[in-house]
Design a protein around this motif. Sequence first.
Motif, PDB file in Angstrom:
ATOM      1  N   GLU C  99      -2.844   9.598  -2.178  1.00 14.60           N
ATOM      2  CA  GLU C  99      -2.280   9.288  -3.484  1.00 14.60           C
ATOM      3  C   GLU C  99      -0.924   8.696  -3.176  1.00 14.60           C
ATOM      4  O   GLU C  99       0.126   9.231  -3.504  1.00 14.60           O
ATOM      5  CB  GLU C  99      -2.181  10.543  -4.347  1.00 14.60           C
ATOM      6  N   CYS C 100      -1.002   7.566  -2.489  1.00 13.52           N
ATOM      7  CA  CYS C 100       0.193   7.016  -1.863  1.00 13.52           C
ATOM      8  C   CYS C 100       1.283   6.698  -2.888  1.00 13.52           C
ATOM      9  O   CYS C 100       2.460   6.816  -2.598  1.00 13.52           O
ATOM     10  CB  CYS C 100      -0.167   5.774  -1.066  1.00 13.52           C
ATOM     11  N   TRP C 101       0.855   6.342  -4.092  1.00 18.11           N
ATOM     12  CA  TRP C 101       1.861   5.994  -5.105  1.00 18.11           C
ATOM     13  C   TRP C 101       2.713   7.197  -5.491  1.00 18.11           C
ATOM     14  O   TRP C 101       3.830   7.043  -5.921  1.00 18.11           O
ATOM     15  CB  TRP C 101       1.147   5.434  -6.339  1.00 18.11           C
ATOM     16  N   ALA C 102       2.156   8.398  -5.305  1.00 13.83           N
ATOM     17  CA  ALA C 102       2.910   9.586  -5.697  1.00 13.83           C
ATOM     18  C   ALA C 102       3.400  10.333  -4.468  1.00 13.83           C
ATOM     19  O   ALA C 102       3.584  11.529  -4.499  1.00 13.83           O
ATOM     20  CB  ALA C 102       2.042  10.488  -6.551  1.00 13.83           C
ATOM     21  N   CYS C 103       3.600   9.600  -3.395  1.00 11.98           N
ATOM     22  CA  CYS C 103       3.925  10.258  -2.134  1.00 11.98           C
ATOM     23  C   CYS C 103       5.378   9.979  -1.770  1.00 11.98           C
ATOM     24  O   CYS C 103       5.888   8.891  -2.006  1.00 11.98           O
ATOM     25  CB  CYS C 103       2.998   9.738  -1.045  1.00 11.98           C
ATOM     26  N   ASP C 104       6.010  10.973  -1.173  1.00 14.06           N
ATOM     27  CA  ASP C 104       7.408  10.815  -0.770  1.00 14.06           C
ATOM     28  C   ASP C 104       7.585   9.742   0.294  1.00 14.06           C
ATOM     29  O   ASP C 104       8.685   9.288   0.537  1.00 14.06           O
ATOM     30  CB  ASP C 104       7.939  12.143  -0.208  1.00 14.06           C
ATOM     31  N   ARG C 105       6.500   9.415   0.962  1.00 14.97           N
ATOM     32  CA  ARG C 105       6.643   8.488   2.083  1.00 14.97           C
ATOM     33  C   ARG C 105       5.944   7.166   1.807  1.00 14.97           C
ATOM     34  O   ARG C 105       5.522   6.472   2.733  1.00 14.97           O
ATOM     35  CB  ARG C 105       6.073   9.130   3.352  1.00 14.97           C
ATOM     36  N   GLU C 106       5.823   6.806   0.542  1.00 17.06           N
ATOM     37  CA  GLU C 106       5.058   5.602   0.223  1.00 17.06           C
ATOM     38  C   GLU C 106       5.582   4.371   0.957  1.00 17.06           C
ATOM     39  O   GLU C 106       4.849   3.442   1.242  1.00 17.06           O
ATOM     40  CB  GLU C 106       5.057   5.349  -1.287  1.00 17.06           C
ATOM     41  N   ASP C 107       6.883   4.360   1.254  1.00 18.16           N
ATOM     42  CA  ASP C 107       7.450   3.158   1.857  1.00 18.16           C
ATOM     43  C   ASP C 107       7.512   3.212   3.381  1.00 18.16           C
ATOM     44  O   ASP C 107       7.679   2.185   4.022  1.00 18.16           O
ATOM     45  CB  ASP C 107       8.861   2.931   1.322  1.00 18.16           C
ATOM     46  N   ASN C 108       7.454   4.385   3.938  1.00 19.10           N
ATOM     47  CA  ASN C 108       7.591   4.435   5.391  1.00 19.10           C
ATOM     48  C   ASN C 108       6.658   5.456   6.021  1.00 19.10           C
ATOM     49  O   ASN C 108       7.032   6.216   6.897  1.00 19.10           O
ATOM     50  CB  ASN C 108       9.041   4.709   5.797  1.00 19.10           C
TER      51      ASN C 108
END
Lengths: 121, 583, 581
Positions: C99-108
């Motif tokens: 659930e990459c959009w709601a993940c703390d690490r979506e950018d890295n």
Amino acid sequence: MKSLDDLKHIRVSAHRKVAMREHHPGIRIHIGMSTCSIDAGARTVLNKMIELIVKQDLPNVTVIPDGHISTCEQEPVVIVLDGDKKTSYHNVDEAAAERIIKEHIQNGKVVTDHLAKKAKK
Amino acid sequence: MCVSRGAKTLRDEFEEHLDRLGIRSEVKLVNTGCVGLCEQGPFVIVYPEGVFYALVKNKDVKTIVEEHLYKGRIVEKLVFEEAITEDKQIKDINETSFYAKQKKIALRNCGLINPDDIEEYIARDGYRGLGKALLEMTPKEVIDEMKASGLRGRGGGGFSTGMKWQFAYNNESDQKYVICNADEGDPGAFMDRAILEGDPHSVLEGLMIAGYAIGADKAYIYVRIEYPTAIVKLKQAIVQAKELGLLGDNIFNSGFNFDIELRLGAGAFVCGEETALIASIEGGRGMPRNKPPFPANRGLWNKPTIINNVETLANVSAILWMGAEEFAKIGTEKSRGTKVFSLGGNIKNSGLVEVPMGTTMREVIEEIGGGIPGGRKLKAVQTGGPSGGAVPASLMDMKIDYDTLVEAGTMMGSGGMVVLDDTKCVVDICRFYLEFTVDESCGKCTPCREGTKKMYELLEVISSGHGTLKDIDDLERLANMVKNSSLCGLGQSAPNPVLSMLEHFRDEFEAHVVDKTCPAAVCKPLINYEILDNCIGCTKCAQNCPVDCISGSLKELHVINQDDCIKCGVCQNVCPVDAIIRA
Amino acid sequence: MDNVTIKINGKEITVPADYTAMQAAEELGLNIPRLCFLKDINETSACRLCVVDVKGMRGLKNSCTLAIHDGMEIETDTQDIQDSVVENLKLLASNHIFECWACDREDNCEFLDLMRRYNVENTYGESFDYTKKNRQLNDSSPAIVLDSGKCILCGRCISACDVYTGLGILQFNQRGNVTFVGPANNHPMEDSGCINCGRCIQACPVAAIKEQSHIDGVLEAIKDPFRTVVAVVHPSVAVTLGEEFGMDIGANVEGKLHASLAKLGFDDVMDYNIAHELHIREEAAELIRRTKADDAEPLYTSCAPGWLDYIEQYQGDQLGTLSGVKSPQQIAGALIKHHYATQLGYQKERVVVVSIHPAIDKKAEAARDDASHAGMADVDFVLTTKEYARMMKRKNMSFLQLEDSAPHGALADLTGPQSTFYGVQGVLEQTLHTASELLGETPQELKYKAARGQKTIKETTYSLAGKDINVAVVQGGMTIAAFFAHMAKTKKAYHFVEFIEEEGCMIGGGEPIRSAFETDYHPVHQLRLDALIALQEGRAASAVQLKQNASVLYASLHSEDDNAPSSNMVRASYQDRPFYK
């Protein structure tokens, strides 16, 4: 344990514990141990023979209690098997047992007076 | 002492009856270790004749004492059936076909001596090899002797023991270690336990010789806690060896000091892997690490360490005494000596057998093992447990050694040999072994942790009948990947059963997905129970069906409602006229 | 060091002999995929993504720890390797919750990066034929959350925990495909013995370990018209925040930071340095008091609450040695609510204090029972640098386009101007010098030397109030236990000891996370530290002013005796806090 001699000492003295269980070709002494043989005194013969074998430290001798070997009146019966040479003794008592061990087993001289009637080669 | 089959109380029974007849002093009762033939245990062997009583129960003791020991009449009905010749003569234990083909080196004392008594081990030339090594040979000569013997590790990979020692010998260090790997974990393999329980001193002696050779003064025996008897015997053996000065300082006045410590493992399969075993001894989580560096360079606490398995060490002590030349005469060119196998599965005489390398599979299965029971046909023999593969029936004349097994797509492993007859489904067998590896994976590396699980799930899909040919290809691809990229031996060998079964029995896999049938009629989703016309309408099946899916009136043909059937097989078992078949 | 020549993909390359195959390949400009490898911390060869084919070796070998030798021939890009990497990524993906959009690490996210690079299909994860591992959330700690749904079991956090603290809080639980990372027996984090250093967060390649988020609470407070929201920003945020928006490591964004605070709707900003300076002043007073007392009790101090956690949980017998002064963050909160609020005409019950700080142990500190005064928590929310950046994004702010600005609001004027701080010299030295000045003595330079046999313990003696006192600086979490062992062994009495984190807050759990590959090639900590020093040097002149401000503040808090203990607003209390064992 300080030397090989120490080890050998233990080995020799402990050998009797396991010798009987090992599979080896030496002399086999069968003693008839059926009810009638025991009645005729086979147990004392058996004990005497084992006692002597242990005392003389004879390595290749196995004493085997066996079943009914011959006719009852010939009991106790002792058969000495040495390779394919078979010697049967009848009416063995304690004294005879001692002689069988000392003369036959140790010196290879068959104890003629207790030989079975039809001792065959 | 087949404790697991009730041997413990037999001894008391013997004592009682011998006392009663007053011949207690004439008969010596000796507890021994495993004699190998599990199927027939517990045993009583009466020496000097070597009469071999099998499957002895408590009530039989009275008969044996009264008849055999008191009157000298062998109790024929209790004698191991193969020990009776056609003319009703009783054979010596060593002449039965189970034992006649065997050659005992590692198991030389098992079942013969009392493991509780160090003197009995010494009487059987025990510790002479050690004495010879310490007093007459240099460490280098000991290593050369091992190399000359051609001994290869009996724990799995089959690496040359002499070479292994040489590596550790070459690495200079202030401290080195020897470890005995007694973490036997293959399901169904128990040769190490038999040796530890039946002849612990042979292992201790092997450890000392190894220690002397590489320059170590400390050894650990890593033994699983599931082997309580082995632990007791080992502890006792160590105490006895110390009492006699065979362990400790200045052994045989040679200046060689040695100490052995036990470490108990919690029984994780992966702890049989060298580096995981080391991690476990060090107190860490039993997880393997990358090799190289090999333990011979950096092992326990980063010191040069050699790890040998129990059977290897039992061979070491034998080799030193009998001489490398004598040892090397046994076996094949590249695999010298003997190997202990634990024979199990669909075989008449299951148990431990020790045969010279190069014995054919057929000799082991048919002559020693007595063949397949119930008139079934041999399908394959799984060797090496969950890390090995299957040898199909067509390769039965293969001579068993390390290399031929690898050629056949399997491995020696620790020597498990599971015989499979034609009622076994290969998909099901693969599932069984994978279930084990999935459960025993330590979880460190990705392919083994996740890959074995996915392989297991793929097999479930195939056995359910919902699979496709693509699933078989996927399975093969995944299996090859796991084998190729896993960190340690467990992962690298976990796919072996699948890969070798696929090689030899691919058609059977395909039958599951194409024809949707299980040729051996094992995989439940693919089998049906059907009632044939010869049904007599006794209603027994209907009465016993746990889900009430069989209908039919008295004296009329019954029918199974396939939708509700749970395929438990109860109906087939109760049918008096064998009218129910599984197809 | 000798060099060796090896062949990688047919190309010869000469590298130092102690290089691993991975280093050699990277020297050639290759970016070998990796997940578990974290140089010097986690070298376990577990993920099997960095595999290469070595001529003459069976199977594929992991390159991260593979030693090289002359003449070695390595292939990094065969079909076998590609297939193996893709398959392993697929396997990892099967249990991962995307659930990459709601993940703390979506950018890295290092895992997502590889999934993209290899274009991996999540066949196992999306088919019902395969089971998914249960998700476990361990969120009882006020600072750290463990989420097994994201975990790829690389083990980096476990090694980081062990290497940095020696406490081994995080471990693998169970085994095989049901392995979970967490305290032993999956015990809740709150009483696991963790000291909240946050190294695990920095080590994690995904978002399986993250900070307890306070973003929602802060946004709600800002929205509430009846609340006055005051921000206190740790100085280091100015040089690390930019990284979250793609700027270079060490980029100075102080001006944009202040602009953003105004724009987000913070009512006021308090200067962190005045609180820090007051902390030093209080500490100096306590040091003088203890030094003058006959039964000189040692004084142990630290700005890192992890130290308090350690003493309370592992060295209960040393509670008396702890400095009774709150940390700068808590002092700031207490001052805002109980000192400045009155001056500014705020109703103190309606004031919300938000600390923006790079260390996650500050979240735990703010939640402590003693982190309050007069029944009011000193600090209501603690945002990490990462969280602050995330919050800005959520409020649709174009950070890079912001005009530089000075701190806004009345409190900034009251506590400013922006001034120098930061423990380049360390709290210990600052405190000693302040104490000397208070006593009218001349501050002396400290000449540290390593304590006997201990590289990470620096010690020296300092003359204060006519006494020579033994002082020491203990550096790094691993050293705490070593320090107590050292004391027990040498029986040496230390009078003033400071504990500092190994590399300070600059790579604290809440700072932007750089991938393992980046940290291999960039001295992240040093770049950030240099930037902070440069920031300070630009305004060295105001240091004197800060001291004066602190003295005035101190005086206003203390009516009579200059050296008497201060009002309990700035004082903390400690208790033995056993964790489960």
